[in-house]
Design an enzyme around this catalytic site. Structure first.
Site, PDB file in Angstrom:
ATOM      1  N   LYS A 191      -7.978  -1.190   6.469  1.00 36.94           N
ATOM      2  CA  LYS A 191      -8.348  -1.789   5.168  1.00 36.94           C
ATOM      3  C   LYS A 191      -7.453  -2.982   4.839  1.00 36.94           C
ATOM      4  O   LYS A 191      -7.897  -4.009   4.367  1.00 36.94           O
ATOM      5  CB  LYS A 191      -8.135  -0.773   4.039  1.00 36.94           C
ATOM      6  N   ASP A 215     -13.817   3.278   7.841  1.00 36.32           N
ATOM      7  CA  ASP A 215     -12.793   3.990   7.067  1.00 36.32           C
ATOM      8  C   ASP A 215     -13.387   4.593   5.794  1.00 36.32           C
ATOM      9  O   ASP A 215     -13.052   5.709   5.411  1.00 36.32           O
ATOM     10  CB  ASP A 215     -11.628   3.067   6.715  1.00 36.32           C
ATOM     11  N   SER A 274      -6.529   4.339   8.846  1.00 34.87           N
ATOM     12  CA  SER A 274      -7.219   4.185   7.566  1.00 34.87           C
ATOM     13  C   SER A 274      -6.571   3.066   6.745  1.00 34.87           C
ATOM     14  O   SER A 274      -7.240   2.133   6.282  1.00 34.87           O
ATOM     15  CB  SER A 274      -7.154   5.521   6.816  1.00 34.87           C
ATOM     16  N   HIS A 334       0.847  -1.193   0.000  1.00 32.22           N
ATOM     17  CA  HIS A 334       0.000   0.000   0.000  1.00 32.22           C
ATOM     18  C   HIS A 334       0.878   1.236   0.000  1.00 32.22           C
ATOM     19  O   HIS A 334       1.915   1.273   0.658  1.00 32.22           O
ATOM     20  CB  HIS A 334      -0.909   0.009   1.228  1.00 32.22           C
ATOM     21  N   ARG A 373     -12.628  13.125   5.537  1.00 34.84           N
ATOM     22  CA  ARG A 373     -11.313  13.758   5.735  1.00 34.84           C
ATOM     23  C   ARG A 373     -10.883  14.496   4.490  1.00 34.84           C
ATOM     24  O   ARG A 373     -10.254  15.550   4.563  1.00 34.84           O
ATOM     25  CB  ARG A 373     -10.272  12.681   6.087  1.00 34.84           C
TER      26      ARG A 373
HETATM   27  N1  URA Z   1      -4.419   6.132   1.879  1.00 33.84           N
HETATM   28  C1  URA Z   1      -5.401   5.642   2.660  1.00 33.84           C
HETATM   29  O1  URA Z   1      -5.932   4.559   2.423  1.00 33.84           O
HETATM   30  N2  URA Z   1      -5.781   6.367   3.726  1.00 33.84           N
HETATM   31  C2  URA Z   1      -5.214   7.544   4.040  1.00 33.84           C
HETATM   32  O2  URA Z   1      -5.605   8.133   5.021  1.00 33.84           O
HETATM   33  C3  URA Z   1      -4.195   8.054   3.219  1.00 33.84           C
HETATM   34  C4  URA Z   1      -3.804   7.318   2.131  1.00 33.84           C
END
Ligand code: URA
Length: 431
Positions: free
Chosen positions: A187, A161, A183, A82, A168
């Site tokens: 996930k 999230d 966040s 990620h 946000r």
């Molecule tokens: N990527 C995400 O999934 N969440 C964030 O808060 C920032 C980048």
């Protein structure tokens, strides 16, 4: 419990108890705590921060706002990567099929663009027919059949999230270490993976503007991962200039296909191989990063990674011919105009934030949560730091569908480039 008392406590810089954090996240998920109170708490967290213990509870509460995927039917190591987000970051599109060639499963749940940064899902949405909204069963089936699948968050995956991410984006509360940690990790941990590699970006086009803040964010995510018994590693990468030569949704799909054909820009290949090698090492498929890079290079060169990408597109509803004839399938903009260099010399800076803002005003991203995206617009053929340029040489091509937006984007682009009379070294991408 009274939501405003919890907001006030955080506003005054005090630590929240696990019960208070869970009460707030559960209420927000169910809708009993409204967006305005969640926004206020997000701003208080943004300004006052959270301890490692609070961040771990926040992540756990968000993770358990939904389901954790049962990936036990996939008898391969399950690894994902990620990125914290940047401009021109299309690594996931190349990396998922590439790593899947190494007998590893990559069940990737991605996000949409946030702020000026692009999102993998928005890029994939520019492929006609491609479905990013598979059910859990369909998602696991694609992973079983081709080793990788990239989808968006389903209703069952970390719903807290999903709601908070959108909030946000429009309340100035993105660049917060505890909020980004919770966040991303909620996930990712919901994917049922064994290991995770994080690309934590710093610089003008990243949520963390300094290298030191990026290290702090990386450590925060590694700590949460360790807390939950997962192998997590992080690579800190430079996002002062955009990655690769394109930014914008269909333009980035095109560049990903070119990279999978072995014709990609050096910085994009370097970062993809570094992250991929780390994934291979974490799940025991390579003994060292160098060995991992060599294995991955082979699958880029022999076309197998490109074939995997085509297969994934087909399994998710797109036409596999997209990778062979992208110009036939991907949307293109009506107007294409070069921005010409006002100076000669060496490029000392190519400001990622300005290029990101140019893409946003062209329509490649969202200014409000419900804004529609124009998949065709963006920038291509971007010159890079260290390039020697002549006066009136094109530095970037702007792709637009509207003259007024193009004029506004040109202003951002004009401020993106800085020049030096002396030779400039290319920046170190991975510290
Ligand atoms: N990527 C995400 O999934 N969440 C964030 O808060 C920032 C980048």
């Amino acid at each position: 419990m009274i939501p405003q008392w919890i907001i006030e406590k955080k506003r005054d810089g005090l630590a929240l108890s696990p019960d208070e954090i869970r009460f707030f996240i559960d209420g927000f998920t169910l809708g009993t705590i409204p967006d305005y109170q969640m926004s206020a708490l997000a701003m208080a967290i943004f300004l006052k921060g959270m301890s490692a213990a609070e961040t771990a509870v926040l992540t756990d509460a968000m993770l358990h706002s939904g389901d954790i995927l049962d990936t036990s039917s996939i008898d391969k190591p399950k690894v994902d990567k990620h990125s914290t987000g940047g401009i021109g970051d299309k690594v996931s599109l190349i990396l998922a099929p590439l790593v899947a060639c190494c007998d590893i499963a990559v069940p990737m749940i991605s996000g949409r663009g946030l702020g000026i940064t692009g999102g993998t899902l928005d890029k994939l949405d520019s492929i006609p027919g491609y479905r990013t909204n598979l059910s859990t069963e369909e998602f696991l089936d694609v992973v079983r059949k081709c080793g990788c699948s990239i989808i968006g968050q389903t209703k069952q995956i970390a719903p807290a999230d999903k709601k908070l991410y959108a909030l946000r984006d429009v309340t100035g509360t993105v660049a917060s270490i505890p909020l980004i940690t919770a966040s991303i990790m909620s996930k990712k941990l919901a994917e049922g993976i064994d290991a995770l590699v994080l690309d934590v970006k710093w610089g003008k086009g990243a949520f963390m503007s300094t290298y030191e803040r990026a290290v702090e964010l990386a450590q925060s995510m590694i700590d949460v991962g360790a807390n939950m018994g997962k192998k997590v590693d992080a690579v800190i990468t430079d996002m002062n200039q955009p990655l690769g030569r394109t930014a914008g949704n269909s333009l980035e799909i095109l560049e990903s296909i070119q990279t999978l054909r072995g014709e990609g820009p050096a910085d994009l290949i370097e970062i993809t191989l570094a992250l991929g090698a780390d994934m291979l090492v974490l799940c025991g498929k390579a003994a060292s990063l160098d060995e991992g890079k060599a294995i991955l290079r082979k699958f880029l060169d022999n076309g197998q990674a490109l074939e995997r990408f085509a297969r994934m597109i087909e399994l998710q509803g797109g036409h596999p011919d997209v990778t062979a004839h992208p110009e036939k399938w991907l949307p293109t903009a009506r107007i294409q105009r070069d921005y010409l260099s006002p100076s000669k010399g060496y490029l000392a800076g190519v400001d990622a934030e300005s290029i990101g803002k140019a893409c946003l005003v062209l329509g490649a991203g969202r200014a409000k949560t419900d804004d529609l995206i124009d998949f065709a617009v963006g920038t291509s053929r971007l010159a890079k730091i260290g390039d020697q340029v002549e006066i009136r040489q094109p530095l970037v091509a702007l792709h637009a569908n509207d003259e007024a937006r193009l004029a506004e984007a040109e202003k951002w682009v004009a401020g993106a480039f800085t020049f030096s009379e002396n030779r400039v070294d290319r920046p170190c991408l991975i510290k």
